[in-house]
Enzyme design. Structure first.
Site, mmCIF file in Angstrom:
data_model
loop_
_atom_site.group_PDB
_atom_site.id
_atom_site.type_symbol
_atom_site.label_atom_id
_atom_site.label_comp_id
_atom_site.label_asym_id
_atom_site.label_seq_id
_atom_site.Cartn_x
_atom_site.Cartn_y
_atom_site.Cartn_z
ATOM 1 N N TYR A 1 -9.289 5.776 7.536
ATOM 2 C CA TYR A 1 -9.363 6.091 8.923
ATOM 3 C C TYR A 1 -10.590 7.164 9.092
ATOM 4 O O TYR A 1 -10.365 8.365 8.407
ATOM 5 C CB TYR A 1 -8.131 6.674 9.431
ATOM 6 C CG TYR A 1 -7.070 5.542 9.663
ATOM 7 C CD1 TYR A 1 -6.264 5.122 8.575
ATOM 8 C CD2 TYR A 1 -7.041 4.834 10.897
ATOM 9 C CE1 TYR A 1 -5.127 4.296 8.965
ATOM 10 C CE2 TYR A 1 -6.052 3.908 11.105
ATOM 11 C CZ TYR A 1 -5.216 3.638 9.963
ATOM 12 O OH TYR A 1 -4.108 2.688 10.060
ATOM 13 N N TYR B 1 4.047 6.445 10.028
ATOM 14 C CA TYR B 1 3.308 5.347 9.685
ATOM 15 C C TYR B 1 4.055 4.197 9.027
ATOM 16 O O TYR B 1 3.695 3.133 9.204
ATOM 17 C CB TYR B 1 2.194 5.916 8.726
ATOM 18 C CG TYR B 1 0.726 5.146 8.530
ATOM 19 C CD1 TYR B 1 0.886 3.901 7.552
ATOM 20 C CD2 TYR B 1 -0.224 4.768 9.600
ATOM 21 C CE1 TYR B 1 -0.272 3.067 7.399
ATOM 22 C CE2 TYR B 1 -1.107 3.985 9.313
ATOM 23 C CZ TYR B 1 -1.457 3.138 8.438
ATOM 24 O OH TYR B 1 -2.257 1.992 8.261
ATOM 25 N N LYS C 1 0.772 0.004 15.160
ATOM 26 C CA LYS C 1 2.066 -0.194 15.464
ATOM 27 C C LYS C 1 2.363 -1.542 16.342
ATOM 28 O O LYS C 1 3.530 -1.764 16.668
ATOM 29 C CB LYS C 1 2.497 1.074 16.127
ATOM 30 C CG LYS C 1 2.631 2.428 15.582
ATOM 31 C CD LYS C 1 3.808 2.110 14.404
ATOM 32 C CE LYS C 1 3.691 3.095 13.435
ATOM 33 N NZ LYS C 1 4.194 2.876 11.941
ATOM 34 N N PRO D 1 -4.481 0.805 18.663
ATOM 35 C CA PRO D 1 -4.135 0.149 17.365
ATOM 36 C C PRO D 1 -4.437 1.105 16.098
ATOM 37 O O PRO D 1 -4.086 1.035 15.028
ATOM 38 C CB PRO D 1 -5.497 -0.892 17.074
ATOM 39 C CG PRO D 1 -6.467 -0.474 18.117
ATOM 40 C CD PRO D 1 -5.717 0.337 19.042
ATOM 41 N N HIS E 1 0.985 -1.395 -0.135
ATOM 42 C CA HIS E 1 0.024 0.120 -0.060
ATOM 43 C C HIS E 1 0.952 1.361 -0.057
ATOM 44 O O HIS E 1 1.569 1.291 0.787
ATOM 45 C CB HIS E 1 -0.942 -0.170 1.347
ATOM 46 C CG HIS E 1 -2.127 -0.776 0.987
ATOM 47 N ND1 HIS E 1 -3.403 -0.340 1.453
ATOM 48 C CD2 HIS E 1 -2.363 -2.035 0.558
ATOM 49 C CE1 HIS E 1 -4.306 -1.457 1.217
ATOM 50 N NE2 HIS E 1 -3.397 -2.519 0.546
HETATM 51 C C1 PHB Z 1 -6.413 -4.096 10.588
HETATM 52 O O1 PHB Z 1 -6.459 -4.597 9.244
HETATM 53 O O2 PHB Z 1 -6.665 -4.839 11.340
HETATM 54 C C2 PHB Z 1 -5.906 -2.789 11.177
HETATM 55 C C3 PHB Z 1 -5.366 -1.873 10.237
HETATM 56 C C4 PHB Z 1 -4.924 -0.402 10.576
HETATM 57 C C5 PHB Z 1 -4.952 -0.280 11.991
HETATM 58 C C6 PHB Z 1 -5.523 -1.052 12.728
HETATM 59 C C7 PHB Z 1 -6.055 -2.466 12.514
HETATM 60 O O3 PHB Z 1 -4.576 0.904 12.315
#
Ligand code: PHB
Ligand code: APR
Length: 393
Positions: free
Chosen positions: A204, A388, A300, A296, A75
């Site tokens: 997000y 990130y 990280k 989450p 990505h």
């Molecule tokens: C996930 O795909 O479970 C996931 C992706 C990004 C995050 C947290 C969880 O920041």
């Protein structure tokens, strides 16, 4: 059960313990992993799915990367949804080409188990009541129970990769251990569904009703989260209610095209920031969730475990191959320096995107200003991007 001897005992057969065991074995260093659950139980855990390039590199060094490189998806960016629109963070454009890989942690763990099996790595499952002994001495040992019998392993070093609820951190004397914790006033309700992802990249979402996240595992498997009050229980949420709430928190262009379906996994997880210091006490080294937890939001968790493992692998290799303890002696300080920066980033991103119960109208406007500044500043977007994709090890 006969006593055993090894060079490094690793408590915990999750991704941290398995990765370190595999790297050490390939460097000719003998380990035994003690895991209290069955392999199926460990592989049944649904966890996050974004890997920093540092983790990807370590999986390749471990020789456990074949499926990841075949099925993982690179990505180059992700979206932040706010005020009804999508704004994109161009990860590779802001970091001179660095990316992340979307590949489920469950698959990472499965690949590491397969790699350990291929090398004949020793993993003792259902090892109960693991106890660490004489960790201040140069002859530490570990005891455990297996099918009613007590086993003992004499070793040079012990690595506590046994997660937040493990025995290792608790083996450091209370007057030595320092713990730092911040608990967030909400949780994440997560759903796994056999449906195509909402969009090709992660979203997000910041919304007045609460945070939401659209992620994926592959082209047919999607992972979604919505922020929920700490008082909510997973049985309070039907699939229909989940999909309706998720759609309310997404821009119309995304909500209208979202493919819904039955949840194949549904769970609520609390959010906390946690760090334990020091990460070494005598012959004991903590790694991964045993030493730190992040919310989450910044993806990280596993990636911080990876840099611990990188530092530990370097230190243990130097010790056994060259008799040099410099990297082991600096492990805790070096690991914590990167951990605290990731804790800061995860805390910042959580504050940026979630609706806190006690937010005043001014807090809401300041939060929006933080987002407006982010998308008006190349420097701010570059800062988010470099955190990130993963700060250097
Ligand atoms: C996930 O795909 O479970 C996931 C992706 C990004 C995050 C947290 C969880 O920041
Ligand atoms: N004895 C033996 N094994 C134990 C004990 C114990 N007393 N306590 C815990 N374990 C095992 C658990 O069953 C688990 O399999 O240790 C393992 C720890 O694995 P994780 O909790 O996955 O921690 P870690 O390997 O550090 O991986 C960190 O997992 O929780 C996610 O977000 C986190 O992505 C991060 C990653």
């Amino acid at each position: 059960m006969p006593n055993q001897t090894t060079q490094v005992v690793i408590v915990g057969g999750g991704p941290s313990g398995l990765l370190l065991s595999q790297l050490l074995h390939r460097a000719g260093i003998d380990t035994i992993v003690l895991e209290r659950q069955t392999r199926d139980y460990v592989l049944g855990r649904i966890r996050a799915g974004v890997l920093e390039h540092g983790f990807v590199d370590l999986m390749r060094r471990a020789g456990a990367n074949a499926r990841m490189d075949l099925e993982g998806v690179v990505h180059h960016g992700f979206h932040i949804a706010h005020q009804g629109r999508l704004d994109r963070i161009d990860l590779s454009g802001r970091t001179a080409g660095q990316t992340v890989m979307v590949y489920g942690q469950t698959e990472v763990t499965r690949d590491l188990y397969d790699a350990r099996d291929a090398m004949g790595g020793q993993i003792i499952h259902e090892a109960m009541n693991v106890a660490l002994h004489d960790i201040e001495s140069d002859q530490p040992y570990v005891t455990y129970e297996l099918q009613g019998e007590t086993g003992r392993i004499d070793t040079k070093f012990i690595v506590g990769a046994d997660g937040f609820h493990g025995v290792s951190r608790r083996s450091i004397p209370a007057d030595v251990l320092r713990e730092y914790e911040k608990v967030y006033p909400f949780g994440w309700l997560g759903v796994l569904s056999q449906t195509p992802p909402a969009t090709a990249e992660l979203i997000y979402a910041r919304h007045e009703r609460g945070f939401a996240l659209c992620s994926m595992r592959n082209a047919q498997l999607s992972r979604y989260y919505i922020q929920v009050p700490l008082t909510d229980r997973v049985e309070d949420w039907s699939d229909v209610q989940f999909w309706e709430e998720l759609k309310r928190r997404l821009p119309a262009e995304v909500a209208d095209s979202l493919k819904t379906g039955p949840s194949i996994e549904k769970s609520i997880a609390p959010l906390r920031s946690f760090v334990a210091e020091p990460m070494r006490y005598g012959a004991l080294f903590l790694a991964g969730d045993a030493a730190h937890i992040v919310p989450p939001t910044g993806a990280k968790g596993l990636n911080l475990a990876a840099s611990d493992i990188y530092y530990l692998f370097e230190g243990l290799s130097d010790h056994f191959q060259r008799g040099d303890d410099g990297a082991l002696d600096s492990y805790s300080e070096r690991a914590l320096a990167r951990i605290w920066k990731a804790e800061r980033f995860s805390w910042w991103m959580t504050n940026l995107l979630h609706r806190f119960p006690d937010m005043s109208p001014a807090d809401v406007r300041l939060q929006q200003a933080d987002l407006d500044y982010l998308f008006s500043s190349d420097a701010a977007q570059a800062s988010l991007a470099e955190n990130y994709v993963g700060l250097p090890y």
